[in-house]
Design a protein around this motif. Structure first.
Motif, PDB file in Angstrom:
ATOM      1  N   PHE A  73       0.865  -1.181   0.000  1.00  0.00           N
ATOM      2  CA  PHE A  73       0.000   0.000   0.000  1.00  0.00           C
ATOM      3  C   PHE A  73       0.901   1.229   0.000  1.00  0.00           C
ATOM      4  CE2 PHE A  73      -2.744  -3.317   1.365  1.00  0.00           C
ATOM      5  CZ  PHE A  73      -4.028  -2.952   1.017  1.00  0.00           C
ATOM      6  N   ASN A  74       0.932   1.940  -1.136  1.00  0.00           N
ATOM      7  CA  ASN A  74       1.850   3.066  -1.339  1.00  0.00           C
ATOM      8  C   ASN A  74       1.114   4.389  -1.222  1.00  0.00           C
ATOM      9  OD1 ASN A  74       4.302   1.468  -2.563  1.00  0.00           O
ATOM     10  ND2 ASN A  74       2.496   0.738  -3.654  1.00  0.00           N
ATOM     11  N   VAL A  75       1.684   5.298  -0.427  1.00  0.00           N
ATOM     12  CA  VAL A  75       1.151   6.656  -0.372  1.00  0.00           C
ATOM     13  C   VAL A  75       1.319   7.279  -1.748  1.00  0.00           C
ATOM     14  CG1 VAL A  75       1.431   8.961   0.613  1.00  0.00           C
ATOM     15  CG2 VAL A  75       1.671   6.939   2.074  1.00  0.00           C
ATOM     16  N   PRO A  76       0.235   7.701  -2.396  1.00  0.00           N
ATOM     17  CA  PRO A  76       0.357   8.191  -3.774  1.00  0.00           C
ATOM     18  C   PRO A  76       0.874   9.629  -3.837  1.00  0.00           C
ATOM     19  CG  PRO A  76      -1.952   8.173  -3.108  1.00  0.00           C
ATOM     20  CD  PRO A  76      -1.166   7.614  -1.952  1.00  0.00           C
ATOM     21  N   SER A  77       2.026   9.809  -4.479  1.00  0.00           N
ATOM     22  CA  SER A  77       2.516  11.152  -4.781  1.00  0.00           C
ATOM     23  C   SER A  77       1.921  11.569  -6.118  1.00  0.00           C
ATOM     24  CB  SER A  77       4.044  11.148  -4.850  1.00  0.00           C
ATOM     25  OG  SER A  77       4.482  10.289  -5.883  1.00  0.00           O
ATOM     26  N   ASP A  78       2.251  12.772  -6.578  1.00  0.00           N
ATOM     27  CA  ASP A  78       1.700  13.261  -7.847  1.00  0.00           C
ATOM     28  C   ASP A  78       1.977  12.295  -8.990  1.00  0.00           C
ATOM     29  OD1 ASP A  78       0.767  15.494  -6.593  1.00  0.00           O
ATOM     30  OD2 ASP A  78       2.407  16.797  -7.224  1.00  0.00           O
ATOM     31  N   SER A  79       3.225  11.772  -9.043  1.00  0.00           N
ATOM     32  CA  SER A  79       3.596  10.909 -10.156  1.00  0.00           C
ATOM     33  C   SER A  79       2.808   9.612 -10.159  1.00  0.00           C
ATOM     34  CB  SER A  79       5.100  10.603 -10.115  1.00  0.00           C
ATOM     35  OG  SER A  79       5.442   9.935  -8.917  1.00  0.00           O
ATOM     36  N   PHE A  80       2.371   9.153  -8.996  1.00  0.00           N
ATOM     37  CA  PHE A  80       1.586   7.931  -8.945  1.00  0.00           C
ATOM     38  C   PHE A  80       0.243   8.103  -9.658  1.00  0.00           C
ATOM     39  CE2 PHE A  80       4.063   6.133  -5.289  1.00  0.00           C
ATOM     40  CZ  PHE A  80       4.279   4.892  -5.854  1.00  0.00           C
ATOM     41  N   TYR A  81      -0.376   9.269  -9.530  1.00  0.00           N
ATOM     42  CA  TYR A  81      -1.729   9.440 -10.052  1.00  0.00           C
ATOM     43  C   TYR A  81      -1.767   9.303 -11.567  1.00  0.00           C
ATOM     44  CZ  TYR A  81      -3.516  10.781  -5.498  1.00  0.00           C
ATOM     45  OH  TYR A  81      -3.897  10.761  -4.191  1.00  0.00           O
ATOM     46  N   TYR A  82      -0.769   9.863 -12.255  1.00  0.00           N
ATOM     47  CA  TYR A  82      -0.748   9.713 -13.713  1.00  0.00           C
ATOM     48  C   TYR A  82       0.206   8.614 -14.153  1.00  0.00           C
ATOM     49  CZ  TYR A  82       3.685  12.274 -13.571  1.00  0.00           C
ATOM     50  OH  TYR A  82       4.970  12.664 -13.310  1.00  0.00           O
ATOM     51  N   GLY A  83       1.251   8.390 -13.351  1.00  0.00           N
ATOM     52  CA  GLY A  83       2.333   7.528 -13.779  1.00  0.00           C
ATOM     53  C   GLY A  83       1.975   6.064 -13.883  1.00  0.00           C
ATOM     54  N   MET A  84       1.113   5.586 -13.000  1.00  0.00           N
ATOM     55  CA  MET A  84       0.778   4.163 -13.038  1.00  0.00           C
ATOM     56  C   MET A  84       0.024   3.816 -14.318  1.00  0.00           C
ATOM     57  SD  MET A  84       2.271   3.150 -10.347  1.00  0.00           S
ATOM     58  CE  MET A  84       1.737   1.462 -10.145  1.00  0.00           C
ATOM     59  N   TYR A  85      -0.882   4.701 -14.721  1.00  0.00           N
ATOM     60  CA  TYR A  85      -1.607   4.477 -15.980  1.00  0.00           C
ATOM     61  C   TYR A  85      -0.643   4.505 -17.166  1.00  0.00           C
ATOM     62  CZ  TYR A  85      -5.962   5.291 -13.396  1.00  0.00           C
ATOM     63  OH  TYR A  85      -7.003   5.203 -12.511  1.00  0.00           O
ATOM     64  N   LEU A  86       0.250   5.483 -17.152  1.00  0.00           N
ATOM     65  CA  LEU A  86       1.204   5.623 -18.253  1.00  0.00           C
ATOM     66  C   LEU A  86       2.128   4.413 -18.327  1.00  0.00           C
ATOM     67  CD1 LEU A  86       2.397   7.402 -20.492  1.00  0.00           C
ATOM     68  CD2 LEU A  86       3.845   8.471 -18.754  1.00  0.00           C
ATOM     69  N   LYS A  87       2.622   3.977 -17.171  1.00  0.00           N
ATOM     70  CA  LYS A  87       3.519   2.826 -17.141  1.00  0.00           C
ATOM     71  C   LYS A  87       2.834   1.570 -17.682  1.00  0.00           C
ATOM     72  CE  LYS A  87       4.271   0.523 -13.383  1.00  0.00           C
ATOM     73  NZ  LYS A  87       4.731   0.053 -12.064  1.00  0.00           N
ATOM     74  N   SER A  88       1.592   1.350 -17.277  1.00  0.00           N
ATOM     75  CA  SER A  88       0.866   0.173 -17.745  1.00  0.00           C
ATOM     76  C   SER A  88       0.656   0.207 -19.248  1.00  0.00           C
ATOM     77  CB  SER A  88      -0.492   0.075 -17.036  1.00  0.00           C
ATOM     78  OG  SER A  88      -0.323  -0.148 -15.659  1.00  0.00           O
ATOM     79  N   ARG A  89       0.334   1.398 -19.757  1.00  0.00           N
ATOM     80  CA  ARG A  89       0.078   1.541 -21.185  1.00  0.00           C
ATOM     81  C   ARG A  89       1.347   1.304 -22.001  1.00  0.00           C
ATOM     82  NH1 ARG A  89      -3.583   0.606 -24.910  1.00  0.00           N
ATOM     83  NH2 ARG A  89      -3.708   2.190 -26.553  1.00  0.00           N
ATOM     84  N   VAL A  90       2.464   1.883 -21.556  1.00  0.00           N
ATOM     85  CA  VAL A  90       3.723   1.719 -22.281  1.00  0.00           C
ATOM     86  C   VAL A  90       4.187   0.268 -22.213  1.00  0.00           C
ATOM     87  CG1 VAL A  90       6.146   2.420 -22.409  1.00  0.00           C
ATOM     88  CG2 VAL A  90       4.380   4.121 -21.916  1.00  0.00           C
ATOM     89  N   SER A  91       4.042  -0.368 -21.035  1.00  0.00           N
ATOM     90  CA  SER A  91       4.418  -1.781 -20.897  1.00  0.00           C
ATOM     91  C   SER A  91       3.650  -2.645 -21.878  1.00  0.00           C
ATOM     92  CB  SER A  91       4.148  -2.269 -19.466  1.00  0.00           C
ATOM     93  OG  SER A  91       4.936  -1.604 -18.536  1.00  0.00           O
ATOM     94  N   GLU A  92       2.361  -2.358 -22.003  1.00  0.00           N
ATOM     95  CA  GLU A  92       1.516  -3.129 -22.921  1.00  0.00           C
ATOM     96  C   GLU A  92       1.980  -2.954 -24.358  1.00  0.00           C
ATOM     97  OE1 GLU A  92      -3.164  -3.166 -24.355  1.00  0.00           O
ATOM     98  OE2 GLU A  92      -2.635  -2.273 -22.423  1.00  0.00           O
ATOM     99  N   LYS A  93       2.312  -1.716 -24.731  1.00  0.00           N
ATOM    100  CA  LYS A  93       2.751  -1.446 -26.098  1.00  0.00           C
ATOM    101  C   LYS A  93       4.077  -2.142 -26.412  1.00  0.00           C
ATOM    102  CE  LYS A  93      -0.339   1.365 -27.975  1.00  0.00           C
ATOM    103  NZ  LYS A  93      -1.027   1.007 -29.251  1.00  0.00           N
ATOM    104  N   LEU A  94       4.960  -2.210 -25.416  1.00  0.00           N
ATOM    105  CA  LEU A  94       6.275  -2.801 -25.626  1.00  0.00           C
ATOM    106  C   LEU A  94       6.285  -4.304 -25.340  1.00  0.00           C
ATOM    107  CD1 LEU A  94       8.594  -0.072 -24.048  1.00  0.00           C
ATOM    108  CD2 LEU A  94       8.219  -0.535 -26.474  1.00  0.00           C
ATOM    109  N   ASP A  95       5.148  -4.832 -24.938  1.00  0.00           N
ATOM    110  CA  ASP A  95       5.033  -6.251 -24.600  1.00  0.00           C
ATOM    111  C   ASP A  95       6.000  -6.626 -23.485  1.00  0.00           C
ATOM    112  OD1 ASP A  95       3.935  -8.796 -24.801  1.00  0.00           O
ATOM    113  OD2 ASP A  95       5.415  -9.471 -26.274  1.00  0.00           O
ATOM    114  N   LEU A  96       6.032  -5.791 -22.436  1.00  0.00           N
ATOM    115  CA  LEU A  96       6.837  -6.054 -21.254  1.00  0.00           C
ATOM    116  C   LEU A  96       5.921  -6.442 -20.097  1.00  0.00           C
ATOM    117  CD1 LEU A  96       9.358  -3.061 -21.331  1.00  0.00           C
ATOM    118  CD2 LEU A  96       9.914  -5.475 -21.686  1.00  0.00           C
ATOM    119  N   PRO A  97       6.311  -7.423 -19.289  1.00  0.00           N
ATOM    120  CA  PRO A  97       5.484  -7.772 -18.133  1.00  0.00           C
ATOM    121  C   PRO A  97       5.388  -6.602 -17.164  1.00  0.00           C
ATOM    122  CG  PRO A  97       7.623  -8.848 -17.995  1.00  0.00           C
ATOM    123  CD  PRO A  97       7.539  -8.235 -19.352  1.00  0.00           C
ATOM    124  N   SER A  98       4.213  -6.397 -16.609  1.00  0.00           N
ATOM    125  CA  SER A  98       3.986  -5.245 -15.738  1.00  0.00           C
ATOM    126  C   SER A  98       3.230  -5.683 -14.490  1.00  0.00           C
ATOM    127  CB  SER A  98       3.188  -4.169 -16.478  1.00  0.00           C
ATOM    128  OG  SER A  98       2.925  -3.064 -15.651  1.00  0.00           O
TER     129      SER A  98
END
Length: 265
Positions: A91-116
């Motif tokens: 359970f991570n305290v969400p900083s600013d980067s968490f709010y947008y970053g998790m969505y972005l990371k998941s999307r980029v991982s999917e595009k690059l076919d990297l496990p996430s």
């Protein structure tokens, strides 16, 4: 409008909870809090339908995890009684980067076919007190591999970070077999990589390391790190390497990434 986030609750013994809070340094008194022998306490975890006994401890090195009234937590379930498929949830305290970053990371991982890693937002209540939203993440373990349709294999990671521990890029003593735990540990693949880093002109070591690492995977991993402007997997912590038994090659897995595109120039 009523929140649609899932709600998790923890029932804790107050004296145990107070003991954990009393173990912390003063808020923002240091950049890192090396908590290599964390106090753990028994808790009852509930998602409103299922109650599970678990073990709770603090997580996170930097003061954003532990300086505010809201802390980051590691919740470990018994191997005999996991929660769904999870042996652990963070359970991570969400900083600013968490709010947008998790969505972005998941999307980029999917595009690059990297496990996430799997993640979601959820509200957390401790003894009925609402601590608001958290980013809930899964660990990098065998369940993670199976969910990403990867064969079960050895995952290497950093041993507990502390000021006296050597750098991950320099010394084998900084590493451990993260999952599954095995004794004696076979760290020989990592030894090849570290020797190649120490002797970049050695042609034989170059040949060995290029034959050991999945270069396509590494290239995608590096490209994603550059795009997300993150180096949160570094010589201190967070690096996870997976030896795929199907190919015998080492693959790089993103772990605890905090994107920071707000610092793009």
């Amino acid at each position: 409008k009523k929140s649609e986030l899932p709600v998790y609750s923890l029932k804790v013994i107050l004296k145990d909870y107070t003991k954990i809070l009393d173990s912390l340094p003063q808020p923002f008194s240091s950049y890192f809090f090396f908590n290599n022998n964390p106090i753990k306490m028994p808790v009852t975890f509930s998602d409103g339908k299922t109650d599970v006994t678990a073990e709770l401890s603090l997580r996170g090195l930097n003061p954003l995890h532990w300086s505010g009234e809201k802390k980051s937590w590691k919740l470990k379930f018994s191997a005999n009684q996991p929660y769904r498929e999870y042996k652990q949830l963070d359970f991570n305290v969400p900083s600013d980067s968490f709010y947008y970053g998790m969505y972005l990371k998941s999307r980029v991982s999917e595009k690059l076919d990297l496990p996430s890693e799997k993640w979601h937002f959820a509200k957390l209540l401790i003894n009925g007190i609402d601590f608001g939203p958290y980013v809930v993440t899964e660990p990098i373990d065998q369940w993670f591999l199976e969910r990403n349709q990867l064969a079960n294999g050895t995952i290497f990671g950093d041993s507990d970070p502390n000021p006296d521990r050597p750098n991950l890029y320099e010394d084998l003593r900084a590493w451990k077999t993260s999952d599954p735990i095995s004794k004696p540990e076979d760290l020989s693949p990592l030894n090849i990589i570290l020797n190649a880093l120490k002797q970049p002109e050695n042609k034989e070591l170059q040949r060995q390391v290029l034959g050991l690492i999945d270069i396509e995977n590494f290239s995608k991993w590096e490209a994603m790190a550059m795009f997300l402007n993150t180096r949160h997997q570094d010589g201190l912590h967070n690096i996870r390497l997976y030896q795929n038994p199907a190919s015998g090659k080492i693959e790089f897995i993103f772990n605890d990434i905090v994107p920071d595109i707000l610092k793009w120039k």
